[in-house]
Motif scaffolding. Structure first.
Motif: not given
Length: 224
Positions: A58-70, A79-95
């Motif tokens: 479960x991945x946020x896009x804004x990871x602070x000092x760790x940068x862009x989660x995307x 690596x075979x991991x399913x990724x679910x992005x859970x983010x504060x942005x409602x920008x559909x282009x970003x999605x």
């Protein structure tokens, strides 16, 4: 089937605590995330994330000092991991960008915890979170935004060297009078250059021009 192992990659402590409790209550195994607080924007937390062999991230896009989660999505997917992005942005282009990078779905952080838990279960069961039609709409939104930003970025290339220098000075917060004095030219000369800069960038004010500089991370050729 072994318990589904889930890693939460987010630097918002309260959200992570609540989500991890909900996951554990629902029977999932929460595995520890990388120490995001110890990473800078150039760090790569993926190896540490993969140590516990998670099934779902479960991945946020804004990871602070760790940068862009995307930027982590492709490595997790490989690596075979399913990724679910859970983010504060409602920008559909970003999605759409996230889906194009390989994410399986995107949810808002304002979504009920039950919806996030259900999405994890859906992924683990091998079912799709996003319909083909919805994915096409989101990816197209990203492609349109990407093309717009590329066109916007290309306007910087139309600036003369001196205009680039003036724009860089404006971006540092310097006023027209200060720029004129440092270059030993008349203020009217700098004002004329600023007018040309605004026209070439397609903006109506110095503030908008500076905002464009910061938005694109632009620097004058040979400058900082």
């Amino acid at each position: 089937m072994a318990r589904t192992r889930v890693v939460v990659v987010d630097d918002h402590t309260l959200f992570v605590d609540a989500l991890e409790l909900a996951l554990e209550h629902s029977g999932f195994e929460v595995v520890g995330p990388a120490r995001l607080d110890l990473l800078d924007a150039g760090g790569d937390p993926v190896p540490a994330l993969l140590d516990a062999e998670p099934h779902v991230a479960i991945l946020d896009l804004d990871l602070g000092m760790a940068g862009d989660g995307a930027r982590l999505i492709p490595s997790l997917v490989v690596a075979g991991v399913a990724v679910l992005v859970v983010t504060a942005t409602d920008d559909v282009a970003c999605w759409g960008r996230c889906l194009l990078l390989g994410a399986d779905g995107v949810l808002l952080k304002t979504s009920p915890l039950e919806e996030i838990i259900e999405a994890v279960a859906t992924l683990r069961a091998g079912r799709a979170l996003v319909t083909g039609a919805r994915r096409e709409v989101l990816v197209r939104a990203w492609q349109v935004e990407r093309d717009r930003r590329l066109a916007e970025r290309s306007r910087f290339d139309t600036l003369t060297r001196r205009e680039g220098e003036v724009l860089a000075e404006l971006a540092r917060g310097r006023r027209i009078g200060e720029i004129a004095r440092s270059a030993v030219v008349a203020e009217s000369t700098v004002r004329s250059q600023v007018k040309s800069i605004l026209a070439k960038l397609g903006v109506g004010s110095q503030l908008a021009a500076v905002s464009l500089v910061h938005d694109h991370g632009w620097t004058a050729p040979g400058g900082t």
